[in-house]
Design a protein around this motif. Sequence first.
Motif, PDB file in Angstrom:
ATOM      1  N   THR B  74      42.037  35.717  31.941  1.00  0.00           N
ATOM      2  CA  THR B  74      43.221  34.890  31.702  1.00  0.00           C
ATOM      3  C   THR B  74      44.405  35.398  32.510  1.00  0.00           C
ATOM      4  OG1 THR B  74      42.403  34.722  29.444  1.00  0.00           O
ATOM      5  CG2 THR B  74      44.540  33.770  29.881  1.00  0.00           C
ATOM      6  N   ALA B  75      44.541  36.713  32.565  1.00  0.00           N
ATOM      7  CA  ALA B  75      45.656  37.295  33.329  1.00  0.00           C
ATOM      8  C   ALA B  75      45.517  36.950  34.803  1.00  0.00           C
ATOM      9  CB  ALA B  75      45.686  38.813  33.137  1.00  0.00           C
ATOM     10  N   ALA B  76      44.288  37.027  35.321  1.00  0.00           N
ATOM     11  CA  ALA B  76      44.072  36.731  36.738  1.00  0.00           C
ATOM     12  C   ALA B  76      44.357  35.259  37.025  1.00  0.00           C
ATOM     13  CB  ALA B  76      42.637  37.086  37.132  1.00  0.00           C
ATOM     14  N   ILE B  77      43.967  34.395  36.093  1.00  0.00           N
ATOM     15  CA  ILE B  77      44.212  32.968  36.275  1.00  0.00           C
ATOM     16  C   ILE B  77      45.717  32.683  36.301  1.00  0.00           C
ATOM     17  CG2 ILE B  77      44.071  30.740  35.087  1.00  0.00           C
ATOM     18  CD1 ILE B  77      41.216  31.530  34.272  1.00  0.00           C
ATOM     19  N   ALA B  78      46.417  33.287  35.346  1.00  0.00           N
ATOM     20  CA  ALA B  78      47.874  33.088  35.299  1.00  0.00           C
ATOM     21  C   ALA B  78      48.505  33.570  36.596  1.00  0.00           C
ATOM     22  CB  ALA B  78      48.461  33.818  34.099  1.00  0.00           C
ATOM     23  N   ALA B  79      48.061  34.739  37.076  1.00  0.00           N
ATOM     24  CA  ALA B  79      48.625  35.299  38.312  1.00  0.00           C
ATOM     25  C   ALA B  79      48.298  34.412  39.502  1.00  0.00           C
ATOM     26  CB  ALA B  79      48.072  36.709  38.540  1.00  0.00           C
ATOM     27  N   TYR B  80      47.083  33.873  39.500  1.00  0.00           N
ATOM     28  CA  TYR B  80      46.690  32.997  40.606  1.00  0.00           C
ATOM     29  C   TYR B  80      47.548  31.741  40.627  1.00  0.00           C
ATOM     30  CZ  TYR B  80      43.859  30.221  43.782  1.00  0.00           C
ATOM     31  OH  TYR B  80      43.443  29.464  44.841  1.00  0.00           O
ATOM     32  N   ARG B  81      47.800  31.210  39.420  1.00  0.00           N
ATOM     33  CA  ARG B  81      48.625  29.998  39.344  1.00  0.00           C
ATOM     34  C   ARG B  81      50.068  30.287  39.768  1.00  0.00           C
ATOM     35  NH1 ARG B  81      47.696  25.963  34.545  1.00  0.00           N
ATOM     36  NH2 ARG B  81      45.926  24.879  35.440  1.00  0.00           N
ATOM     37  N   GLN B  82      50.500  31.532  39.571  1.00  0.00           N
ATOM     38  CA  GLN B  82      51.835  31.922  40.006  1.00  0.00           C
ATOM     39  C   GLN B  82      51.831  32.370  41.465  1.00  0.00           C
ATOM     40  OE1 GLN B  82      54.465  31.585  38.015  1.00  0.00           O
ATOM     41  NE2 GLN B  82      53.225  30.976  36.254  1.00  0.00           N
ATOM     42  N   LYS B  83      50.693  32.229  42.128  1.00  0.00           N
ATOM     43  CA  LYS B  83      50.518  32.576  43.537  1.00  0.00           C
ATOM     44  C   LYS B  83      50.682  34.062  43.830  1.00  0.00           C
ATOM     45  CE  LYS B  83      51.297  27.975  45.068  1.00  0.00           C
ATOM     46  NZ  LYS B  83      50.339  27.548  44.008  1.00  0.00           N
ATOM     47  N   ASN B  84      50.332  34.885  42.847  1.00  0.00           N
ATOM     48  CA  ASN B  84      50.363  36.317  43.101  1.00  0.00           C
ATOM     49  C   ASN B  84      49.157  37.002  42.453  1.00  0.00           C
ATOM     50  OD1 ASN B  84      51.212  38.790  43.982  1.00  0.00           O
ATOM     51  ND2 ASN B  84      52.569  39.134  42.224  1.00  0.00           N
ATOM     52  N   PRO B  85      47.954  36.609  42.880  1.00  0.00           N
ATOM     53  CA  PRO B  85      46.766  37.147  42.223  1.00  0.00           C
ATOM     54  C   PRO B  85      46.451  38.565  42.673  1.00  0.00           C
ATOM     55  CG  PRO B  85      46.123  35.759  44.051  1.00  0.00           C
ATOM     56  CD  PRO B  85      47.626  35.708  43.986  1.00  0.00           C
ATOM     57  N   PRO B  86      45.638  39.302  41.893  1.00  0.00           N
ATOM     58  CA  PRO B  86      45.119  40.584  42.392  1.00  0.00           C
ATOM     59  C   PRO B  86      44.089  40.283  43.465  1.00  0.00           C
ATOM     60  CG  PRO B  86      44.052  39.987  40.331  1.00  0.00           C
ATOM     61  CD  PRO B  86      45.103  38.948  40.577  1.00  0.00           C
ATOM     62  N   HIS B  87      43.782  41.285  44.295  1.00  0.00           N
ATOM     63  CA  HIS B  87      42.751  41.074  45.308  1.00  0.00           C
ATOM     64  C   HIS B  87      41.388  40.908  44.662  1.00  0.00           C
ATOM     65  CE1 HIS B  87      45.994  43.116  47.511  1.00  0.00           C
ATOM     66  NE2 HIS B  87      45.552  42.480  48.565  1.00  0.00           N
ATOM     67  N   ILE B  88      41.148  41.799  43.681  1.00  0.00           N
ATOM     68  CA  ILE B  88      39.824  41.826  43.061  1.00  0.00           C
ATOM     69  C   ILE B  88      40.000  41.698  41.547  1.00  0.00           C
ATOM     70  CG2 ILE B  88      37.701  43.171  42.790  1.00  0.00           C
ATOM     71  CD1 ILE B  88      38.650  44.860  45.191  1.00  0.00           C
ATOM     72  N   VAL B  89      39.152  40.907  40.907  1.00  0.00           N
ATOM     73  CA  VAL B  89      39.171  40.844  39.458  1.00  0.00           C
ATOM     74  C   VAL B  89      37.747  40.948  38.934  1.00  0.00           C
ATOM     75  CG1 VAL B  89      39.170  38.300  39.444  1.00  0.00           C
ATOM     76  CG2 VAL B  89      39.939  39.541  37.420  1.00  0.00           C
ATOM     77  N   GLN B  90      37.610  41.707  37.854  1.00  0.00           N
ATOM     78  CA  GLN B  90      36.297  41.882  37.251  1.00  0.00           C
ATOM     79  C   GLN B  90      36.089  40.776  36.218  1.00  0.00           C
ATOM     80  OE1 GLN B  90      35.974  45.153  34.546  1.00  0.00           O
ATOM     81  NE2 GLN B  90      33.814  45.502  34.991  1.00  0.00           N
ATOM     82  N   VAL B  91      35.020  40.017  36.363  1.00  0.00           N
ATOM     83  CA  VAL B  91      34.765  38.900  35.450  1.00  0.00           C
ATOM     84  C   VAL B  91      33.378  39.048  34.841  1.00  0.00           C
ATOM     85  CG1 VAL B  91      34.550  36.388  35.245  1.00  0.00           C
ATOM     86  CG2 VAL B  91      36.234  37.378  36.802  1.00  0.00           C
ATOM     87  N   PHE B  92      33.288  38.826  33.528  1.00  0.00           N
ATOM     88  CA  PHE B  92      31.986  38.966  32.866  1.00  0.00           C
ATOM     89  C   PHE B  92      31.035  37.846  33.273  1.00  0.00           C
ATOM     90  CE2 PHE B  92      33.662  37.018  28.584  1.00  0.00           C
ATOM     91  CZ  PHE B  92      34.388  36.105  29.298  1.00  0.00           C
ATOM     92  N   GLU B  93      29.739  38.085  33.020  1.00  0.00           N
ATOM     93  CA  GLU B  93      28.712  37.199  33.583  1.00  0.00           C
ATOM     94  C   GLU B  93      28.848  35.765  33.102  1.00  0.00           C
ATOM     95  OE1 GLU B  93      28.232  38.739  30.867  1.00  0.00           O
ATOM     96  OE2 GLU B  93      26.467  38.137  29.760  1.00  0.00           O
ATOM     97  N   VAL B  94      29.344  35.555  31.868  1.00  0.00           N
ATOM     98  CA  VAL B  94      29.437  34.189  31.359  1.00  0.00           C
ATOM     99  C   VAL B  94      30.524  33.384  32.071  1.00  0.00           C
ATOM    100  CG1 VAL B  94      28.405  34.404  29.068  1.00  0.00           C
ATOM    101  CG2 VAL B  94      30.762  35.115  29.440  1.00  0.00           C
ATOM    102  N   GLY B  95      31.394  34.061  32.818  1.00  0.00           N
ATOM    103  CA  GLY B  95      32.433  33.343  33.544  1.00  0.00           C
ATOM    104  C   GLY B  95      32.004  32.930  34.944  1.00  0.00           C
TER     105      GLY B  95
END
Lengths: 293, 462
Positions: B74-95
């Motif tokens: 959720t944090a990565a999505i919010a950051a992406y929508r704000q156009k400032n995402p992290p380079h790498i994000v760890q996502v669990f297999e169900v995602g």
Amino acid sequence: MKRTVFPNRWLPYLLVLPQMLVTIAFFFWPAGKSLYLSVFKSPPFGGRDVFIGLDNFVALLTDRDYYDSVLNSFVFAAGVTGLSVVGGLLIAVLANQKIRGLAFYRTALLWPYGIAPAVAGIIFLFIFHPAYGILPYFLSFVTTYEFNWLLKGWVAMALVILATSWTHLGYNIAFFLAGLQAIPTSVMEAANVDGAGAVRKFTAIIVPLISPVTFYLVVVNMVFAFFNSFGVIHAVTHGGPGNATEIMVFKLWKDGFVGLNLGSSAAQSVILMAVVIGLTMLQFRFAEKKVTY
Amino acid sequence: MLPFTSRGLQAVALVVAVVALPGVAVARTEISWWHAMTGALGDAVDAQVKQFNESQNDYEIKPVRKGTYPETLTAAIAAYRQKNPPHIVQVFEVGTQTMMLSGAVYPVWELMRDNEIKIDWNDFIKPVVGYYTKDGKLYSMPYNSSTPIFYYNRDAFKKAGLDPEKPPRTWPEVEAYARKIIAAGGAKCGFSTGWPSWTMVENMHATHDQPFASRHNGFDAVDGVELLINREFGQKHIGALAAWQKDNVYSYGGRQGTADPKFVNGDCAMYIQSSAVISGFSKSIKFDWGTGELPHWGAPYKKATSIIGGATLWVLKGKPAAEYKGVARFLEFLAKPEQQMWWHVNTGYLAISNTAVRNLEQGYHFVKNPKQYTAFAQLTGLPPTPPAAMKDAKKTAPPKPERVTTPNSQGLRLGNFVQIRDIIESELENIFGGKKSVKQGLDEAVAKSNALLKEFAATYRP
């Protein structure tokens, strides 16, 4: 009430401006954003927001699970409000007596309110957990009935009501104590002279005289139960077993933040807001008439 | 005057130092990495990152823990929508499906191609890489992978007169052992489970070569995918669990890892949980315990490999092009056999390249830690006991696979999978709690999940 007339036309607006800014920034803007999101369908990462009108609301209102969560919310709110207001009043009356160590008791009674709901949830988890809780262990000596709230919905509901009421009890006690102190001693003395017993004094004098406090607390507790009880549910039952303790605010969080369905989550928050506003208005219309200020 | 001047000089020196310091740091490009690893796992992440940062001078990985898996996403999505995402994000297999279709991802194969880094993905264990591959191309970097395995209390087995070296391999054996152990006072309940949907529904369908969902478990299409867990096999297995729940052969202990204490404190003699808890259990369990493969119902079902859980690293779009070189270098670093080995030994997650596994075998790692071998064997289909050692293994024939890898055991690729898992687990609770019959509960889970799958397909339909 005295009406203040300002000599300058703009000064009153300037004076309320900070309050308005705060309200706009922290209430109207987010609420407006929810309203906006609730009529869109958008993939989690954005990019393609599709206007779908009231589809999110229609989907919710035709979903049996959503009605379950509404029902759960009302059961939960009624339980929490009832338990913590009645319990708070009884304890406050006891703590209002002249006993040794009064100051300590009064302070100690407020402590639970200082505990964050999530932490309270963890505490209750350690006491009640069927696998490692201390209470089920002792209960197993006296009854063979398994209070397994991992599988029994009503036990889970009772548990989260108890935990939430406990966290809010201190707040209620504080207000009731203040209300009790405000009761004129002359009234109580008159009752003593008339030979009224403790029960009679409680029902005929204390309850009516603190009804404004009670009314206020019922409203606040109810709003608290609807909105602010997320921490306990999240820590203890996570909405389970099944959906037995999934109240509206938890479902809203789950669908939005775990399920990434922002549109539905926003629609749910709009409905929740409407429900709470409606309930509060109802209380002011009907219950307030019975309150003597 | 003199002290004053010298103090002035000191001040000047200080200012120069402060100004110069960021100059040094700027030379290293910072790469942000948001992850969900807590406790000892978080420490392992930090240690691994430190190794990379010290191994070169151009890039500095900055790992940030963002909470649980859903919170991190959720944090990565919010950051992406704000156009400032992290380079790498760890996502669990169900995602996985959500990420693949998000349009926000820089696929790993593309990243590696653009930066001219060659990694032999064929060297990686297929069930792991396959979970994150689409059209033969890898989308995210496998990081922490595990699979459910069987845990048992050897002391309780001894008390019931059972062979402590022979864990049950079939479900009827599990039931018989459970009854013996309870009767002998070895434990209060037979077995419990962690992550109920993952271990009891997803993996049971996979290991019995049964489809979990239509359209090749969602691998072939987004449209028209439906759950198939309410068919004969699903009803049989969940029905058995529900019946066992009544007399403590099975004891439901909640979702995720909340049932762990049931096994750890000796209440239940057997347990099914992720292979990633081995190192944790080694520290907390006081009795003698062992591991085995997931029990099977036997014929007519095929014995197939299990499916993985865990998380992968996704590279997000929206950063300056030059910085992605650093991301690629870091992923290359993580893919090295020695890093795979280090990660496995320090966390208990699987080493996922064949080279790493061979190196571990040569170092007698699995002979010394047979528990760590169970998951690897189950995923690749090999017998559950480790080969004595490479040297000795050369003399004997290589072990023959006991499990087949089939399309049903490749993995699951479903949209809205997080909610689907939640729905399945809710309905399992309704079934085990006696609120619904097995068929009712499973039918309901399928109906609700299908609605979510349909909604997902509609969201992403071009």
